[in-house]
Design a protein around this motif. Sequence first.
Motif, PDB file in Angstrom:
ATOM      1  N   SER A 103       6.434   0.001  -3.415  1.00  0.00           N
ATOM      2  CA  SER A 103       5.040   0.246  -3.789  1.00  0.00           C
ATOM      3  C   SER A 103       5.039   1.253  -4.941  1.00  0.00           C
ATOM      4  CB  SER A 103       4.253   0.828  -2.606  1.00  0.00           C
ATOM      5  OG  SER A 103       4.618   2.193  -2.390  1.00  0.00           O
ATOM      6  N   ARG A 140      -2.579   3.079 -10.476  1.00  0.00           N
ATOM      7  CA  ARG A 140      -2.543   2.816  -9.026  1.00  0.00           C
ATOM      8  C   ARG A 140      -1.898   3.985  -8.284  1.00  0.00           C
ATOM      9  NH1 ARG A 140      -4.996  -1.577  -7.973  1.00  0.00           N
ATOM     10  NH2 ARG A 140      -4.993  -3.332  -9.436  1.00  0.00           N
ATOM     11  N   LEU A 141      -0.929   4.618  -8.917  1.00  0.00           N
ATOM     12  CA  LEU A 141      -0.336   5.814  -8.310  1.00  0.00           C
ATOM     13  C   LEU A 141      -1.359   6.939  -8.260  1.00  0.00           C
ATOM     14  CD1 LEU A 141       2.002   7.439  -7.187  1.00  0.00           C
ATOM     15  CD2 LEU A 141       2.835   7.749  -9.536  1.00  0.00           C
ATOM     16  N   ALA A 189      -3.779   6.284  -5.463  1.00  0.00           N
ATOM     17  CA  ALA A 189      -3.199   6.545  -4.146  1.00  0.00           C
ATOM     18  C   ALA A 189      -3.190   8.041  -3.844  1.00  0.00           C
ATOM     19  CB  ALA A 189      -1.785   5.979  -4.078  1.00  0.00           C
ATOM     20  N   SER A 225      -1.501  17.300  -5.222  1.00  0.00           N
ATOM     21  CA  SER A 225      -1.848  15.884  -5.389  1.00  0.00           C
ATOM     22  C   SER A 225      -2.954  15.683  -6.413  1.00  0.00           C
ATOM     23  CB  SER A 225      -2.273  15.281  -4.045  1.00  0.00           C
ATOM     24  OG  SER A 225      -1.176  15.206  -3.172  1.00  0.00           O
ATOM     25  N   LEU A 257       4.174   4.161  -4.762  1.00  0.00           N
ATOM     26  CA  LEU A 257       4.566   5.449  -4.191  1.00  0.00           C
ATOM     27  C   LEU A 257       6.072   5.567  -3.988  1.00  0.00           C
ATOM     28  CD1 LEU A 257       1.658   5.751  -1.624  1.00  0.00           C
ATOM     29  CD2 LEU A 257       2.098   7.367  -3.494  1.00  0.00           C
ATOM     30  N   ASP A 258       6.814   4.507  -4.239  1.00  0.00           N
ATOM     31  CA  ASP A 258       8.261   4.489  -4.054  1.00  0.00           C
ATOM     32  C   ASP A 258       8.935   5.288  -5.178  1.00  0.00           C
ATOM     33  OD1 ASP A 258      10.941   3.894  -3.790  1.00  0.00           O
ATOM     34  OD2 ASP A 258      10.697   1.718  -3.888  1.00  0.00           O
ATOM     35  N   PRO A 278       0.792  -1.235   0.000  1.00  0.00           N
ATOM     36  CA  PRO A 278       0.000   0.000   0.000  1.00  0.00           C
ATOM     37  C   PRO A 278       0.816   1.272   0.000  1.00  0.00           C
ATOM     38  CG  PRO A 278      -0.056  -1.044   2.164  1.00  0.00           C
ATOM     39  CD  PRO A 278       0.634  -2.018   1.247  1.00  0.00           C
ATOM     40  N   SER A 279       2.041   1.223   0.495  1.00  0.00           N
ATOM     41  CA  SER A 279       2.854   2.437   0.588  1.00  0.00           C
ATOM     42  C   SER A 279       4.293   2.038   0.869  1.00  0.00           C
ATOM     43  CB  SER A 279       2.337   3.364   1.702  1.00  0.00           C
ATOM     44  OG  SER A 279       2.413   2.705   2.959  1.00  0.00           O
ATOM     45  N   GLY A 280       5.172   3.044   0.860  1.00  0.00           N
ATOM     46  CA  GLY A 280       6.550   2.809   1.228  1.00  0.00           C
ATOM     47  C   GLY A 280       7.382   2.207   0.118  1.00  0.00           C
ATOM     48  N   ALA A 339      -2.731  10.117  -0.423  1.00  0.00           N
ATOM     49  CA  ALA A 339      -1.306   9.847  -0.237  1.00  0.00           C
ATOM     50  C   ALA A 339      -0.484  11.019  -0.760  1.00  0.00           C
ATOM     51  CB  ALA A 339      -0.909   8.562  -0.957  1.00  0.00           C
TER      52      ALA A 339
END
Length: 473
Positions: free
Chosen positions: A315, A374-375, A378, A408, A317-318, A310-312, A383
């Motif tokens: 993912s 997916r980004l 998020a 965002s 978001l990386d 989901p994050s980090g 996010a």
Amino acid sequence: MTSDGGDMASLGDWIDRQYAVAARNLTLGVSATHLVKERPPFRQRIVPRPGSVVASSVMGAYDPDPDYFFHWFRDSALVMDALRILVADGTRPAADAGAIADYIRFSLGLRDLTGAAVLARGDPRRGVDPAFVQHVRSEADLRGVAGDRIWGEVRVNPDGTLDTLNWSRPQHDGSALQALTLLRCLEDGVLAPGVRDEAAALLRIDLDFVLAHHAEPSFEIWEDSLGHDYYTGVVQCAALRRGAEWLEAQGNAAAAGRCREAAAALAAAADGHWRPDARAYASLLPAGSGAPGRDLDIAVILGVLHARLPSGPHSVLDPRAQATLAALEDLFAGLYPINAGRAAPALGRYREDRYFGGGAWYIATLAAAEFHYRLAAALAGGAAFALTDDNRGFAARALGTEPDGLDSRRMAAAFHDRGDAFLATVQAFTPADGALSEQFDRETGAQTSARHLGWSYAGFITAVQAQREIAPA
């Protein structure tokens, strides 16, 4: 055969039509009990059992279509995950959950397969055409198939028997992917109560295998090289993290703790794949060495998507995963003639790929679309986007300009549009009947390699699902 985008209906209309085609064609290889596969040189006659999933239902024998009439653990888990989506969103009837139940039972039925049992029935080389004996597994190799080693077998015959042909073994991503699919099935509620118990039993087997073997080298996703594979490690990490939550809910805190400890080791190992000079995660580290075995490879992006952390780190978001995708886009934009003047390039596997001409892969290009969707989802969900020197080019490509802020909503819209651009590229190389093969030629765009590849249809379904999950601005 390619299509002229100017003659096509709007992208949205095409996506809806192609989703229906993919939903139908995904099931061509599922429980294909009406098909019979003959391999005369090996004296094999294979009749699939309910619950098996053949990677391609087309009867190839490298003539020129490859022979993909096997139940690959990796492919079958991805196809079943896509079928789960189709049942959950109502595209496929609720009765199709029965195919998932059959898959679970088929998989449970593989537990007792051993190489010793194959040898007890006689020499597997007996009667094989002399020109093909070299492709039959040795006695020593077969005797190594015992206990939980069946889950490192890569594939079995769809009649539930052990594959006696030489192949790249072991591979350790199948159990992790199956565990993730089962966890999602249990979460979605698509399984009947009795089937949930069977799914839980299979899930425990998968988690036990990952725990036992996650530190060992195995053959990577493309089945070419032995080493420590980013893709395998990331999906194993995700399976153990989510499995720990499930085990804890089942009251098994000790097993959950072991899963979390192993997941932490896998996450640290995945961090070690980063190559600052290339601004990309290396796909493969050879066993016993810290040197990169293969750098730019779409397998990294597939690992991020299939793990769905989901994050980090690791993912969508990386920033490093984003930088890797940007580097892959640059590579294939210049490598493939079909990408000349194209807004979003068709992507392949890796630079040195020569399999069936080393063309663009549908799953690779669809992965780029899904990653952006997916980004976007998020970011639309709240996010934060972390802008670094590594991913600045990735962000600028989607925005059309150097990022001057981190709005965002604006960035989510830009990544949504970038995902659409990749789907438009897939549209341009999809024939009118919607059939998806494994590849399309880097120069002509003509479809090549395995026809009606289940994984290609699964990749389309998960990409569109990701697009539909983006909350409206």
